[in-house]
Design a protein around this motif. Structure first.
Motif, PDB file in Angstrom:
ATOM      1  N   SER A  84       0.815  -1.223   0.000  1.00  0.00           N
ATOM      2  CA  SER A  84       0.000   0.000   0.000  1.00  0.00           C
ATOM      3  C   SER A  84       0.845   1.268   0.000  1.00  0.00           C
ATOM      4  CB  SER A  84      -0.958   0.006   1.199  1.00  0.00           C
ATOM      5  OG  SER A  84      -1.831  -1.084   1.144  1.00  0.00           O
ATOM      6  N   ASN A  85       1.877   1.272  -0.807  1.00  0.00           N
ATOM      7  CA  ASN A  85       2.772   2.421  -0.954  1.00  0.00           C
ATOM      8  C   ASN A  85       3.690   2.654   0.242  1.00  0.00           C
ATOM      9  OD1 ASN A  85       0.235   3.242  -2.754  1.00  0.00           O
ATOM     10  ND2 ASN A  85       1.976   4.370  -3.546  1.00  0.00           N
ATOM     11  N   THR A  86       3.656   1.760   1.234  1.00  0.00           N
ATOM     12  CA  THR A  86       4.414   2.034   2.458  1.00  0.00           C
ATOM     13  C   THR A  86       5.871   1.586   2.396  1.00  0.00           C
ATOM     14  OG1 THR A  86       3.723  -0.056   3.497  1.00  0.00           O
ATOM     15  CG2 THR A  86       2.333   1.890   3.871  1.00  0.00           C
ATOM     16  N   LEU A  87       6.249   0.765   1.414  1.00  0.00           N
ATOM     17  CA  LEU A  87       7.658   0.372   1.320  1.00  0.00           C
ATOM     18  C   LEU A  87       8.531   1.588   1.029  1.00  0.00           C
ATOM     19  CD1 LEU A  87       7.559  -3.029  -0.625  1.00  0.00           C
ATOM     20  CD2 LEU A  87       7.552  -2.612   1.838  1.00  0.00           C
ATOM     21  N   ALA A  88       8.057   2.458   0.148  1.00  0.00           N
ATOM     22  CA  ALA A  88       8.803   3.675  -0.168  1.00  0.00           C
ATOM     23  C   ALA A  88       8.823   4.624   1.029  1.00  0.00           C
ATOM     24  CB  ALA A  88       8.191   4.370  -1.381  1.00  0.00           C
ATOM     25  N   ALA A  89       7.701   4.720   1.720  1.00  0.00           N
ATOM     26  CA  ALA A  89       7.644   5.577   2.908  1.00  0.00           C
ATOM     27  C   ALA A  89       8.574   5.048   4.000  1.00  0.00           C
ATOM     28  CB  ALA A  89       6.211   5.651   3.428  1.00  0.00           C
ATOM     29  N   ASP A  90       8.607   3.725   4.170  1.00  0.00           N
ATOM     30  CA  ASP A  90       9.479   3.089   5.148  1.00  0.00           C
ATOM     31  C   ASP A  90      10.945   3.414   4.848  1.00  0.00           C
ATOM     32  OD1 ASP A  90      10.703   1.490   7.012  1.00  0.00           O
ATOM     33  OD2 ASP A  90       9.798  -0.370   6.348  1.00  0.00           O
ATOM     34  N   ALA A  91      11.337   3.243   3.569  1.00  0.00           N
ATOM     35  CA  ALA A  91      12.724   3.508   3.178  1.00  0.00           C
ATOM     36  C   ALA A  91      13.085   4.972   3.389  1.00  0.00           C
ATOM     37  CB  ALA A  91      12.934   3.120   1.719  1.00  0.00           C
ATOM     38  N   THR A  92      12.131   5.859   3.144  1.00  0.00           N
ATOM     39  CA  THR A  92      12.385   7.286   3.340  1.00  0.00           C
ATOM     40  C   THR A  92      12.527   7.615   4.819  1.00  0.00           C
ATOM     41  OG1 THR A  92      11.143   7.821   1.332  1.00  0.00           O
ATOM     42  CG2 THR A  92      11.507   9.613   2.896  1.00  0.00           C
ATOM     43  N   HIS A 122      19.214  13.130   1.382  1.00  0.00           N
ATOM     44  CA  HIS A 122      18.806  13.490   0.024  1.00  0.00           C
ATOM     45  C   HIS A 122      17.721  12.555  -0.509  1.00  0.00           C
ATOM     46  CE1 HIS A 122      22.594  15.646   0.441  1.00  0.00           C
ATOM     47  NE2 HIS A 122      22.273  16.355  -0.624  1.00  0.00           N
ATOM     48  N   THR A 123      16.962  11.946   0.397  1.00  0.00           N
ATOM     49  CA  THR A 123      15.889  11.041   0.011  1.00  0.00           C
ATOM     50  C   THR A 123      14.555  11.592   0.489  1.00  0.00           C
ATOM     51  OG1 THR A 123      17.318   9.091   0.083  1.00  0.00           O
ATOM     52  CG2 THR A 123      14.949   8.712   0.261  1.00  0.00           C
ATOM     53  N   MET A 124      13.576  11.576  -0.402  1.00  0.00           N
ATOM     54  CA  MET A 124      12.220  11.981  -0.067  1.00  0.00           C
ATOM     55  C   MET A 124      11.259  11.023  -0.761  1.00  0.00           C
ATOM     56  SD  MET A 124      12.171  15.509  -2.362  1.00  0.00           S
ATOM     57  CE  MET A 124      13.755  16.044  -1.685  1.00  0.00           C
ATOM     58  N   VAL A 125       9.995  11.127  -0.436  1.00  0.00           N
ATOM     59  CA  VAL A 125       9.014  10.233  -1.039  1.00  0.00           C
ATOM     60  C   VAL A 125       7.848  11.060  -1.566  1.00  0.00           C
ATOM     61  CG1 VAL A 125       7.802   9.812   1.150  1.00  0.00           C
ATOM     62  CG2 VAL A 125       7.616   8.149  -0.701  1.00  0.00           C
ATOM     63  N   MET A 126       7.337  10.653  -2.737  1.00  0.00           N
ATOM     64  CA  MET A 126       6.088  11.247  -3.203  1.00  0.00           C
ATOM     65  C   MET A 126       4.975  10.541  -2.446  1.00  0.00           C
ATOM     66  SD  MET A 126       4.266  13.381  -4.835  1.00  0.00           S
ATOM     67  CE  MET A 126       5.372  14.178  -6.002  1.00  0.00           C
ATOM     68  N   GLY A 127       4.574  11.152  -1.361  1.00  0.00           N
ATOM     69  CA  GLY A 127       3.570  10.553  -0.503  1.00  0.00           C
ATOM     70  C   GLY A 127       2.192  10.605  -1.130  1.00  0.00           C
ATOM     71  N   VAL A 128       1.359   9.659  -0.746  1.00  0.00           N
ATOM     72  CA  VAL A 128      -0.015   9.585  -1.232  1.00  0.00           C
ATOM     73  C   VAL A 128      -0.900   9.227  -0.053  1.00  0.00           C
ATOM     74  CG1 VAL A 128       0.275   7.161  -1.904  1.00  0.00           C
ATOM     75  CG2 VAL A 128      -1.515   8.544  -3.004  1.00  0.00           C
ATOM     76  N   VAL A 129      -2.147   9.614  -0.131  1.00  0.00           N
ATOM     77  CA  VAL A 129      -3.087   9.371   0.956  1.00  0.00           C
ATOM     78  C   VAL A 129      -3.067   7.919   1.410  1.00  0.00           C
ATOM     79  CG1 VAL A 129      -4.954   9.075  -0.728  1.00  0.00           C
ATOM     80  CG2 VAL A 129      -5.509   9.568   1.652  1.00  0.00           C
ATOM     81  N   THR A 130      -2.864   6.993   0.468  1.00  0.00           N
ATOM     82  CA  THR A 130      -2.828   5.571   0.801  1.00  0.00           C
ATOM     83  C   THR A 130      -1.829   5.275   1.914  1.00  0.00           C
ATOM     84  OG1 THR A 130      -3.406   4.971  -1.456  1.00  0.00           O
ATOM     85  CG2 THR A 130      -2.393   3.266  -0.113  1.00  0.00           C
ATOM     86  N   ALA A 131      -0.597   5.763   1.734  1.00  0.00           N
ATOM     87  CA  ALA A 131       0.481   5.438   2.676  1.00  0.00           C
ATOM     88  C   ALA A 131       0.388   6.221   3.973  1.00  0.00           C
ATOM     89  CB  ALA A 131       1.838   5.690   2.011  1.00  0.00           C
ATOM     90  N   HIS A 132      -0.080   7.461   3.898  1.00  0.00           N
ATOM     91  CA  HIS A 132       0.055   8.351   5.047  1.00  0.00           C
ATOM     92  C   HIS A 132      -1.229   8.589   5.844  1.00  0.00           C
ATOM     93  CE1 HIS A 132       4.119   9.121   3.705  1.00  0.00           C
ATOM     94  NE2 HIS A 132       3.634   9.287   2.494  1.00  0.00           N
ATOM     95  N   ALA A 133      -2.382   8.183   5.297  1.00  0.00           N
ATOM     96  CA  ALA A 133      -3.622   8.387   6.043  1.00  0.00           C
ATOM     97  C   ALA A 133      -4.476   7.136   6.147  1.00  0.00           C
ATOM     98  CB  ALA A 133      -4.448   9.504   5.392  1.00  0.00           C
TER      99      ALA A 133
END
Length: 321
Positions: free
Chosen positions: A71-79, A86-97
């Motif tokens: 649910s998009n959280t692997l990228a959020a986890d790595a960030t 120098h790492t950021m994530v294009m967050g989406v409602v799925t991962a963050h809410a």
């Protein structure tokens, strides 16, 4: 004691002075924008629209890196765990809410990540495979009631906006349809076109090209009003299924340890990108609504959405099997 106080005061002054200096020097290497879904999805499209113009402003290459799954959280986890600065994530409602209420995560979304720059929002669209014998929402509901459990819907993963929208639709329309989760909209769309699944509530950037090319059929948008890119497609409420509203929003998140001066620099640069006519045109073409926010407004918005989806998931008894 005086010596210790003097040392502490000097350290504080040094830290205060280091913030602006660090922001002035940053970035010192390539920047990564992680994306939690496969190429071809809405999150990927939003990330690349920003990355293409962000590099020249920050005078460093900006690379989009896809890390689909969960649910998009692997990228959020790595960030959240990144230490290179120098790492950021294009967050989406799925991962963050949404996902934090459904999944056991290896990071704390509200503690380990910080919202930096809001990008925009897009509607979800109810689309069906061309072979599905339903050209309206009413006909689709009748078909689903006639054949309970026989229609499948694709999602970009359990806990995604596609999943939540479909579960809301099931509840509101009184139908039984089954989820088939994928690692992103790209592979889900391939199977939707191929007929392995019959329907989806995907985001507009992911499906608009295929709608225009008549590879799939749009029946409704899941927002309160129609979208300018699909003016002839009704809202679900107009089509007879009220109470189902869903849109996907996107924004840049960084590790909470990122200095505030660097956060401010990224926020300002992203907003410069969003103000460019070519970016606005590119995002508007896929149905995105750009809504500028200050960082403080984004933080407040994130908290409100986190609470809203938590209450919705509990009320609708939505869970991941």
């Amino acid at each position: 004691m005086r010596k210790r106080m003097a040392i502490a005061a000097a350290a504080m002054i040094s830290a205060l002075c280091a913030g602006p200096a660090l922001a002035q020097d940053w970035p010192t290497r390539n920047i990564r924008i992680l994306v939690g879904s496969a190429p071809g999805g809405g999150t990927d499209a939003m990330a690349r629209a920003v990355a293409d113009r962000l590099g020249p402003l920050l005078k460093q290459s900006v690379v989009v890196e896809n890390r689909p799954g969960a649910s998009n959280t692997l990228a959020a986890d790595a960030t959240a765990k990144a230490t290179d600065g120098h790492t950021m994530v294009m967050g989406v409602v799925t991962a963050h809410a949404i996902a934090p209420h459904l999944l056991k995560l290896n990071y704390d979304n509200n503690r380990d990540l910080v919202p930096v720059a809001f990008v925009g929002a897009v509607p979800n669209v109810l689309v069906v495979n061309n072979d599905v014998p339903a050209t309206s929402v009413k006909a689709l509901v009748q078909l689903a009631r006639k054949e309970p459990g026989q229609l499948n819907y694709a999602s970009s993963g359990s806990g995604s906006t596609q999943h939540i929208a479909a579960e809301m639709f099931k509840d509101a329309a009184g139908v039984d349809i089954a989820q088939v989760p994928y690692k992103g909209s790209g592979p889900a769309l391939v199977d939707l076109i191929g007929g392995q699944v019959q329907m989806s509530f995907d985001t507009l950037p992911a499906v608009i090209g295929q709608i225009r090319n008549h590879k799939i059929r749009a029946l409704a948008v899941t927002t309160a009003k129609r979208n300018a890119q699909l003016p002839d497609v009704p809202t679900l409420a107009e089509a007879g299924v009220p109470g189902v509203e869903m849109s996907a929003w996107y924004g840049i998140y960084m590790p909470a340890s990122t200095p505030k001066a660097v956060q401010a620099k990224v926020h300002d640069a992203v907003n410069q990108v969003l103000a460019m006519p070519e970016t606005h045109t590119r995002l508007a073409a896929v149905g995105a609504e750009i809504t500028p926010m200050t960082q403080a407004q984004f933080v407040e918005f994130q908290a409100a959405e986190y609470k809203r989806y938590g209450e919705l998931i509990q009320k609708k008894n939505i869970h991941i099997d």
